[in-house]
Motif scaffolding. Structure first.
Motif, mmCIF file in Angstrom:
data_model
loop_
_atom_site.group_PDB
_atom_site.id
_atom_site.type_symbol
_atom_site.label_atom_id
_atom_site.label_comp_id
_atom_site.label_asym_id
_atom_site.label_seq_id
_atom_site.Cartn_x
_atom_site.Cartn_y
_atom_site.Cartn_z
ATOM 1 N N LEU A 1 24.149 116.324 28.002
ATOM 2 C CA LEU A 1 24.025 115.290 29.038
ATOM 3 C C LEU A 1 25.389 114.647 29.301
ATOM 4 O O LEU A 1 25.789 114.467 30.454
ATOM 5 C CB LEU A 1 23.002 114.225 28.630
ATOM 6 N N ASP A 2 26.121 114.333 28.223
ATOM 7 C CA ASP A 2 27.468 113.759 28.396
ATOM 8 C C ASP A 2 28.341 114.707 29.208
ATOM 9 O O ASP A 2 29.068 114.297 30.102
ATOM 10 C CB ASP A 2 28.127 113.505 27.035
ATOM 11 N N GLY A 3 28.246 115.997 28.865
ATOM 12 C CA GLY A 3 29.027 117.003 29.575
ATOM 13 C C GLY A 3 28.643 117.067 31.047
ATOM 14 O O GLY A 3 29.503 117.195 31.927
ATOM 15 N N ALA A 4 27.341 116.944 31.323
ATOM 16 C CA ALA A 4 26.877 117.011 32.709
ATOM 17 C C ALA A 4 27.390 115.810 33.511
ATOM 18 O O ALA A 4 27.729 115.931 34.696
ATOM 19 C CB ALA A 4 25.355 117.068 32.741
ATOM 20 N N ILE A 5 27.444 114.641 32.848
ATOM 21 C CA ILE A 5 27.958 113.458 33.546
ATOM 22 C C ILE A 5 29.440 113.658 33.888
ATOM 23 O O ILE A 5 29.884 113.369 34.999
ATOM 24 C CB ILE A 5 27.734 112.171 32.699
ATOM 25 N N GLU A 6 30.193 114.207 32.924
ATOM 26 C CA GLU A 6 31.613 114.505 33.187
ATOM 27 C C GLU A 6 31.753 115.493 34.341
ATOM 28 O O GLU A 6 32.569 115.313 35.246
ATOM 29 C CB GLU A 6 32.276 115.099 31.937
ATOM 30 N N ALA A 7 30.922 116.535 34.312
ATOM 31 C CA ALA A 7 30.992 117.555 35.362
ATOM 32 C C ALA A 7 30.643 116.949 36.721
ATOM 33 O O ALA A 7 31.258 117.274 37.743
ATOM 34 C CB ALA A 7 30.047 118.707 35.025
ATOM 35 N N SER A 8 29.666 116.024 36.738
ATOM 36 C CA SER A 8 29.281 115.362 37.991
ATOM 37 C C SER A 8 30.451 114.569 38.544
ATOM 38 O O SER A 8 30.724 114.595 39.749
ATOM 39 C CB SER A 8 28.117 114.392 37.762
ATOM 40 N N ALA A 9 31.128 113.846 37.644
ATOM 41 C CA ALA A 9 32.247 113.014 38.081
ATOM 42 C C ALA A 9 33.340 113.897 38.681
ATOM 43 O O ALA A 9 33.895 113.591 39.743
ATOM 44 C CB ALA A 9 32.774 112.201 36.905
ATOM 45 N N GLU A 10 33.637 115.015 38.001
ATOM 46 C CA GLU A 10 34.675 115.919 38.516
ATOM 47 C C GLU A 10 34.301 116.497 39.866
ATOM 48 O O GLU A 10 35.111 116.596 40.778
ATOM 49 C CB GLU A 10 34.895 117.078 37.534
#
Ligand SMILES: Cc1cc2nc3c(=O)[nH]c(=O)nc-3n(C[C@H](O)[C@H](O)[C@H](O)COP(=O)(O)OP(=O)(O)OC[C@H]3O[C@@H](n4cnc5c(N)ncnc54)[C@H](O)[C@@H]3O)c2cc1C
Ligand code: SF4
Ligand code: FES
Ligand code: FES
Lengths: 343, 178
Positions: free
Chosen positions: A287-296
């Motif tokens: 989930l943390d990774g997905a949030i980072e990916a969303s931001a990028e």
């Protein structure tokens, strides 16, 4: 001192009378709700209506109601203060509660209405100026001129949608109730906007009476994050509304939405950005990774222009920061003990 | 009170140029600064963005009305908010003061014991170019403390004193200690 141009005031006392006045006077009529956008715009001679139609005396278009199926119905004339401080709004539609609490300052929130915020004119640093200022510089496409000062070769006005409630209402699947000469109709909020800064809506000459938000599931979380120079008074330099719904078991993301405002003529829905979160496990590295990916991904999809104040490259750099913050605020809201137990 | 004005006049223009009530200030005249704040049926609103005709029938309180309202309610002298602003030196040029004091009065009418955060929020629509806000916030805190009958906090510019006891004079024992 900024004097208002001359106009007459009409004070209709029913929806039908408002509709009749709007159709009789056409472009010469303008609705006034709280007047906090219309009056400055009239002072700047951006709008010069002959008839200003006050909707303050129209009954039953203010107030918050929860219907039997859980729909949150907010009258267009409900003030921003009343929306922001309503417990039902805060629990059913938290992103709207946050967004309205951050609009302008305390006095303006007591005057300004939710309907007026939805119908707000687009904004641009070359446009929201006095007549003297605009005349000295040379008019632009949006008002009286033939060129755009933001995109010099452009044929289209790119003034920015700057209403904080708009992206929040989009994450909440709001529908808008309009009344016109053909009667009452409901319009999904996404269908209101068009990509034209001169007038960014498909609807004109109709009265907005109600904003309807369908019941949100128990696992619903929402947040709104706003970039501005000062923590009060200022319009958004960037606004990000986010939604995260947990599934019935409360451990995976069932639905996510990310919508932005203060970029271009219409508020934007970043569908692909939000989808990256769906199915992700609560409180997990994925989930943390997905949030980072969303931001990028949001960074790649946003292209702020020098249309509103604030350096546009700075606004661009802030886009991933604010998308991340809004999503984290949603996720965090669901991690505190009492909420988690409730899901 | 009855007053006639054209439809395109704002409430601020009617107050200042028809009624001679120049306490409400015309700052930006477009909603940014809060200098024109008045109470409309008790709520702080901006008179520069209010069409006078649409304020018909509403109760408008300007800074001129604070002291009479206080006296009518059985008080003595100026409104405690005005008195606290005066004693705290919460002003320099004074232009923002009427709006500041009306925002503060509206807050205290609805919430007799606001926190510092709530005070800051309530005043966040009023800009001051001079003071840096510290004394302004302290003035509201002083009014709150005195209304509640508790010891006011020492001001930032005199951290070890409490000049607010007995209306501005520091207590004798504290003066002799120094
Ligand atoms: C200093 C300042 C700061 C501000 N900061 C912000 C901010 O941070 N964020 C933000 O979003 N806004 C901001 N605003 C703009 C404004 O205060 C708000 O958007 C407010 O919600 C507008 O509502 P209103 O009722 O005053 O609208 P009005 O000014 O009365 O109307 C706005 C427009 O909508 C139309 N309209 C109003 N009601 C209806 C209706 N029911 N049906 C159809 N058309 C309608 C009017 O004809 C007009 O064109 C700011 C304004 C000022 C002056
Ligand atoms: S984007 Fe261009 S046309 Fe539109 S208001 Fe700004 S300068 Fe004018
Ligand atoms: S004069 Fe009304 S807000 Fe500045
Ligand atoms: S004292 Fe000068 S603006 Fe506040």
């Amino acid at each position: 001192m900024l004097r208002l141009p001359k106009f007459e005031i009409a004070r209709p006392t029913s929806i039908d009378e408002v509709v009749a006045l709007l159709s009789e006077h056409g472009d010469d009529a303008q609705i006034i709700a709280g007047g906090t956008d219309l009056v400055p715009n009239m002072k700047h001679e951006l709008f010069t209506p002959k008839v200003v139609v006050s909707i303050a005396d129209v009954p039953d278009i203010a107030g918050v109601r929860v219907e039997s199926d859980g729909t949150l119905a907010i009258g267009a004339m409900t003030t921003l203060h009343d929306v922001a401080s309503d417990e039902r709004v805060r629990s059913i539609a938290p992103a709207l509660g946050h967004a309205t609490a951050l609009i302008s300052g305390p006095q303006l929130r007591r005057m300004g209405t939710l309907g007026g915020n939805v119908m707000l004119d687009t904004r641009c640093q070359w446009y929201n100026q006095t007549h003297f200022w605009r005349k000295s510089l040379g008019y632009c496409l949006k008002k009286d001129g033939t060129v755009c000062h933001v995109v010099q070769s452009g044929q289209k006005c790119v003034a920015a949608a700057s209403n904080d409630s708009a992206p929040a209402l989009m994450t909440l699947d709001a529908t808008l109730v309009f009344h016109g000469t053909d009667g009452r109709r409901e319009l999904p909020i996404d269908d209101l906007w068009r990509a034209d800064g001169i007038y960014n809506k498909h609807v004109s000459g109709e009265l907005l009476t109600e904003i309807r938000i369908p019941a949100t599931p128990r696992g619903h979380r929402g947040a709104y994050e706003k970039l501005r120079d000062r923590d009060s008074i200022d319009f958004p330099l960037l606004g990000v509304a986010a939604r995260v719904d947990w599934d019935d078991a409360g451990d995976r993301v069932a639905r996510a939405e990310v919508c932005l405002v203060a970029l271009q003529a219409r508020p934007v829905r970043l569908k692909k950005v939000a989808e990256l979160l769906v199915g992700k496990q609560r409180a997990s590295a994925e989930l943390d990774g997905a949030i980072e990916a969303s931001a990028e991904r949001a960074y790649k999809q946003c292209r702020p222009l020098p249309n509103i104040p604030g350096d546009h490259e700075y606004r661009h750099e802030m886009a991933p920061v604010f998308v991340r913050r809004a999503l984290r605020a949603c996720v965090r809201a669901s991690e505190n003990a009492s909420d988690a137990a409730g899901v | 009170m009855d007053v006639a004005a054209p439809a395109h006049w704002t409430l601020l223009e009617v107050l200042r140029y028809r009624m001679g009530l120049t306490g409400s200030k015309q700052g930006c005249d477009k909603g940014d600064c809060g200098a024109c704040t008045v109470l409309v049926d008790g709520r702080p609103e901006l008179s520069c963005l209010t069409l006078a005709a649409l304020a018909e029938g509403k109760q408008i309180t300007t800074i001129e009305g604070l002291m009479p309202a206080h006296v009518a309610a059985g008080g003595e002298g100026a409104d405690p908010v005005q008195d606290a602003f005066d004693r705290c030196g919460a002003l320099q040029c004074g232009f923002c003061q009427p709006g500041m004091m009306l925002s503060a009065r509206a807050l205290l009418n609805g919430n007799a014991c606001p926190t510092k955060g709530e005070i800051k929020d309530a005043l966040s629509g009023n800009l001051c170019r001079c003071t840096g806000y510290t004394q302004i916030i302290q003035a509201v805190e002083l009014a709150v403390a005195e209304a509640a009958g508790v010891e006011p906090v020492s001001p930032a510019w005199a951290p070890h004193e409490n000049p607010w006891r007995s209306n501005g004079t520091a207590p004798a024992n504290e003066t002799t200690e120094r």
